[in-house]
Scaffold this motif. Structure first.
Motif, PDB file in Angstrom:
ATOM      1  N   VAL A   1      10.932  15.707   0.803  1.00  0.00           N
ATOM      2  CA  VAL A   1      10.287  16.735   1.612  1.00  0.00           C
ATOM      3  C   VAL A   1       9.871  16.181   2.968  1.00  0.00           C
ATOM      4  O   VAL A   1       9.909  16.893   3.989  1.00  0.00           O
ATOM      5  CB  VAL A   1       9.091  17.357   0.857  1.00  0.00           C
ATOM      6  CG1 VAL A   1       7.924  16.396   0.743  1.00  0.00           C
ATOM      7  CG2 VAL A   1       8.659  18.659   1.513  1.00  0.00           C
ATOM      8  N   ILE A   2       9.504  14.899   3.030  1.00  0.00           N
ATOM      9  CA  ILE A   2       9.158  14.289   4.313  1.00  0.00           C
ATOM     10  C   ILE A   2      10.388  14.174   5.207  1.00  0.00           C
ATOM     11  O   ILE A   2      10.300  14.331   6.431  1.00  0.00           O
ATOM     12  CB  ILE A   2       8.507  12.909   4.088  1.00  0.00           C
ATOM     13  CG1 ILE A   2       7.083  13.093   3.537  1.00  0.00           C
ATOM     14  CG2 ILE A   2       8.465  12.094   5.384  1.00  0.00           C
ATOM     15  CD1 ILE A   2       6.386  11.804   3.178  1.00  0.00           C
ATOM     16  N   THR A   3      11.553  13.937   4.608  1.00  0.00           N
ATOM     17  CA  THR A   3      12.788  13.831   5.379  1.00  0.00           C
ATOM     18  C   THR A   3      13.080  15.106   6.160  1.00  0.00           C
ATOM     19  O   THR A   3      13.715  15.077   7.223  1.00  0.00           O
ATOM     20  CB  THR A   3      13.982  13.525   4.438  1.00  0.00           C
ATOM     21  OG1 THR A   3      13.732  12.278   3.773  1.00  0.00           O
ATOM     22  CG2 THR A   3      15.283  13.425   5.205  1.00  0.00           C
ATOM     23  N   ASP A   4      12.613  16.230   5.654  1.00  0.00           N
ATOM     24  CA  ASP A   4      12.852  17.511   6.320  1.00  0.00           C
ATOM     25  C   ASP A   4      11.859  17.797   7.441  1.00  0.00           C
ATOM     26  O   ASP A   4      11.927  18.844   8.077  1.00  0.00           O
ATOM     27  CB  ASP A   4      12.790  18.652   5.296  1.00  0.00           C
ATOM     28  CG  ASP A   4      13.967  18.629   4.338  1.00  0.00           C
ATOM     29  OD1 ASP A   4      15.020  18.097   4.723  1.00  0.00           O
ATOM     30  OD2 ASP A   4      13.819  19.130   3.206  1.00  0.00           O
ATOM     31  N   THR A   5      10.910  16.891   7.679  1.00  0.00           N
ATOM     32  CA  THR A   5       9.937  17.098   8.750  1.00  0.00           C
ATOM     33  C   THR A   5      10.333  16.281   9.976  1.00  0.00           C
ATOM     34  O   THR A   5      11.141  15.364   9.893  1.00  0.00           O
ATOM     35  CB  THR A   5       8.524  16.657   8.309  1.00  0.00           C
ATOM     36  OG1 THR A   5       8.476  15.229   8.187  1.00  0.00           O
ATOM     37  CG2 THR A   5       8.142  17.290   6.974  1.00  0.00           C
ATOM     38  N   THR A   6       9.753  16.627  11.109  1.00  0.00           N
ATOM     39  CA  THR A   6      10.026  15.887  12.344  1.00  0.00           C
ATOM     40  C   THR A   6       8.867  14.989  12.750  1.00  0.00           C
ATOM     41  O   THR A   6       9.029  14.109  13.603  1.00  0.00           O
ATOM     42  CB  THR A   6      10.319  16.859  13.496  1.00  0.00           C
ATOM     43  OG1 THR A   6       9.205  17.737  13.682  1.00  0.00           O
ATOM     44  CG2 THR A   6      11.568  17.677  13.198  1.00  0.00           C
ATOM     45  N   ASP A   7       7.691  15.204  12.137  1.00  0.00           N
ATOM     46  CA  ASP A   7       6.505  14.454  12.566  1.00  0.00           C
ATOM     47  C   ASP A   7       6.058  13.407  11.554  1.00  0.00           C
ATOM     48  O   ASP A   7       5.057  12.716  11.772  1.00  0.00           O
ATOM     49  CB  ASP A   7       5.347  15.415  12.851  1.00  0.00           C
ATOM     50  CG  ASP A   7       4.951  16.235  11.633  1.00  0.00           C
ATOM     51  OD1 ASP A   7       5.801  16.434  10.739  1.00  0.00           O
ATOM     52  OD2 ASP A   7       3.783  16.671  11.562  1.00  0.00           O
ATOM     53  N   LEU A   8       6.780  13.280  10.437  1.00  0.00           N
ATOM     54  CA  LEU A   8       6.466  12.283   9.423  1.00  0.00           C
ATOM     55  C   LEU A   8       7.739  11.517   9.080  1.00  0.00           C
ATOM     56  O   LEU A   8       8.830  12.086   9.081  1.00  0.00           O
ATOM     57  CB  LEU A   8       5.911  12.930   8.146  1.00  0.00           C
ATOM     58  CG  LEU A   8       4.681  13.819   8.247  1.00  0.00           C
ATOM     59  CD1 LEU A   8       4.400  14.470   6.898  1.00  0.00           C
ATOM     60  CD2 LEU A   8       3.467  13.040   8.714  1.00  0.00           C
ATOM     61  N   VAL A   9       7.589  10.233   8.765  1.00  0.00           N
ATOM     62  CA  VAL A   9       8.735   9.436   8.353  1.00  0.00           C
ATOM     63  C   VAL A   9       8.292   8.411   7.313  1.00  0.00           C
ATOM     64  O   VAL A   9       7.234   7.789   7.452  1.00  0.00           O
ATOM     65  CB  VAL A   9       9.390   8.726   9.562  1.00  0.00           C
ATOM     66  CG1 VAL A   9       8.407   7.787  10.260  1.00  0.00           C
ATOM     67  CG2 VAL A   9      10.631   7.958   9.132  1.00  0.00           C
ATOM     68  N   VAL A  10       9.071   8.270   6.252  1.00  0.00           N
ATOM     69  CA  VAL A  10       8.771   7.277   5.218  1.00  0.00           C
ATOM     70  C   VAL A  10       9.319   5.928   5.679  1.00  0.00           C
ATOM     71  O   VAL A  10      10.509   5.792   5.951  1.00  0.00           O
ATOM     72  CB  VAL A  10       9.399   7.662   3.862  1.00  0.00           C
ATOM     73  CG1 VAL A  10       9.170   6.549   2.842  1.00  0.00           C
ATOM     74  CG2 VAL A  10       8.809   8.972   3.357  1.00  0.00           C
ATOM     75  N   VAL A  11       8.431   4.943   5.756  1.00  0.00           N
ATOM     76  CA  VAL A  11       8.858   3.614   6.204  1.00  0.00           C
ATOM     77  C   VAL A  11       8.848   2.596   5.069  1.00  0.00           C
ATOM     78  O   VAL A  11       9.218   1.441   5.267  1.00  0.00           O
ATOM     79  CB  VAL A  11       7.959   3.103   7.356  1.00  0.00           C
ATOM     80  CG1 VAL A  11       8.135   3.968   8.588  1.00  0.00           C
ATOM     81  CG2 VAL A  11       6.486   3.045   6.932  1.00  0.00           C
TER      82      VAL A  11
END
Length: 226
Positions: free
Chosen positions: A28-38
C-alpha cells in the motif's frame, strides 16, 4: 523531528516478525507518492540497524518480536541521534506492553485491524512532528492499567507544577483522549485557543508530544478509567 513531505518522501522502516503484515504495508505504501519503504525488519535489533543505516524518518514497530522486542527497539531509536520517530502497530487486545512502549518514546500506536489507509495517515501525522493516539484507544489504555492488579503499593501521583488552572483542565481533557476540536467544544473556546493551550503544555511540561501529555495526565491522577 518534523518533515515537509513535499520535499521528499517520508522514509519508513517496517518492523514486524510477520511477513504478511510487512508485505501488506509495503504494497500500500508503494502506491503512495509521499511515503517510501527503505527497509524491513523481523526483529527489534534489525529495526534499529536499518533506521540508522537508511536515515529513516519513521519506524512502524510491532511490539512482540523475537530477540530485541519492539519496546527496547523503540527506546534505542528515540533516544538515539537519528531523530526518527516510532509508531507502534500491535494487537492491543492481547498486548500488555503498549504503555511501556509510549514511555519508551513511541509517538503513537495503532491496532492491526485498522484500515491500511488509516495506518498510512498516522505515519504521516507522526512524520510531521505530531503524535497520534485514538481517543477510544486512550480510554482503553487507561483502563488497562488502572484495572491491573498491583503487586506493590501504587506510587504517589506525579506532581504537575507551573501550569494554570485552565491548562490543567486542558491536560485532563488531553488525558481523556479528546482532540483539539473536542477540547474546544468542552471548554467553549476556539480550536485555535485549544491548540495554543496544548502547545503551552508541551513546552511547560517538557513533553515531546501529545502522547507524553496523556502519560503525564495519567500519572498525575487527572484521568481515570471511569
Amino acid at each position: 523531528m518534523s518533515r515537509t513531505t513535499a520535499e521528499q518522501p517520508v522514509r519508513v522502516v517496517l518492523a514486524d516478525d510477520q511477513p504478511l503484515v510487512r508485505t501488506a504495508l509495503r504494497m500500500v505504501i508503494t502506491d503512495t507518492t509521499d511515503l517510501v519503504v527503505v527497509g524491513e525488519a523481523a526483529n527489534g535489533a534489525e529495526a534499529v540497524r536499518l533506521v540508522e543505516e537508511t536515515g529513516a524518518d519513521v519506524a512502524v514497530m510491532d511490539l512482540r518480536m523475537p530477540g530485541t522486542d519492539g519496546i527496547e527497539a523503540t527506546r534505542i531509536i528515540t533516544e538515539g541521534p537519528t531523530g526518527a520517530r516510532v509508531v507502534v502497530l500491535t494487537t492491543f487486545d492481547d498486548d500488555d506492553h503498549v504503555y511501556a512502549a509510549l514511555h519508551a518514546g513511541a509517538s503513537g500506536f495503532l491496532v492491526k485491524d485498522m484500515a491500511l489507509d488509516d495506518i498510512l495517515a498516522a505515519v504521516r501525522v507522526v512524520a510531521s512532528g505530531d503524535a497520534l493516539i485514538a481517543p477510544s484507544v486512550t480510554r482503553r489504555l487507561i483502563k488497562e492499567f488502572t484495572d491491573r492488579p498491583r503487586s506493590a503499593p501504587a506510587a504517589p501521583p506525579r506532581r504537575v507544577e507551573g501550569i494554570t488552572d485552565r491548562e490543567r483542565e486542558v491536560l485532563t481533557l488531553v488525558g481523556r483522549g479528546l482532540s483539539n476540536t473536542e477540547i474546544a467544544g468542552e471548554l467553549h473556546i476556539s480550536i485555535a485557543t485549544a491548540k495554543t493551550y496544548v502547545t503551552r503544555l508541551l513546552a511547560k511540561l517538557d513533553a515531546r508530544d501529545r502522547v507524553q501529555l496523556v502519560i503525564i495526565a495519567y500519572e498525575a491522577g487527572l484521568v481515570s478509567a471511569d
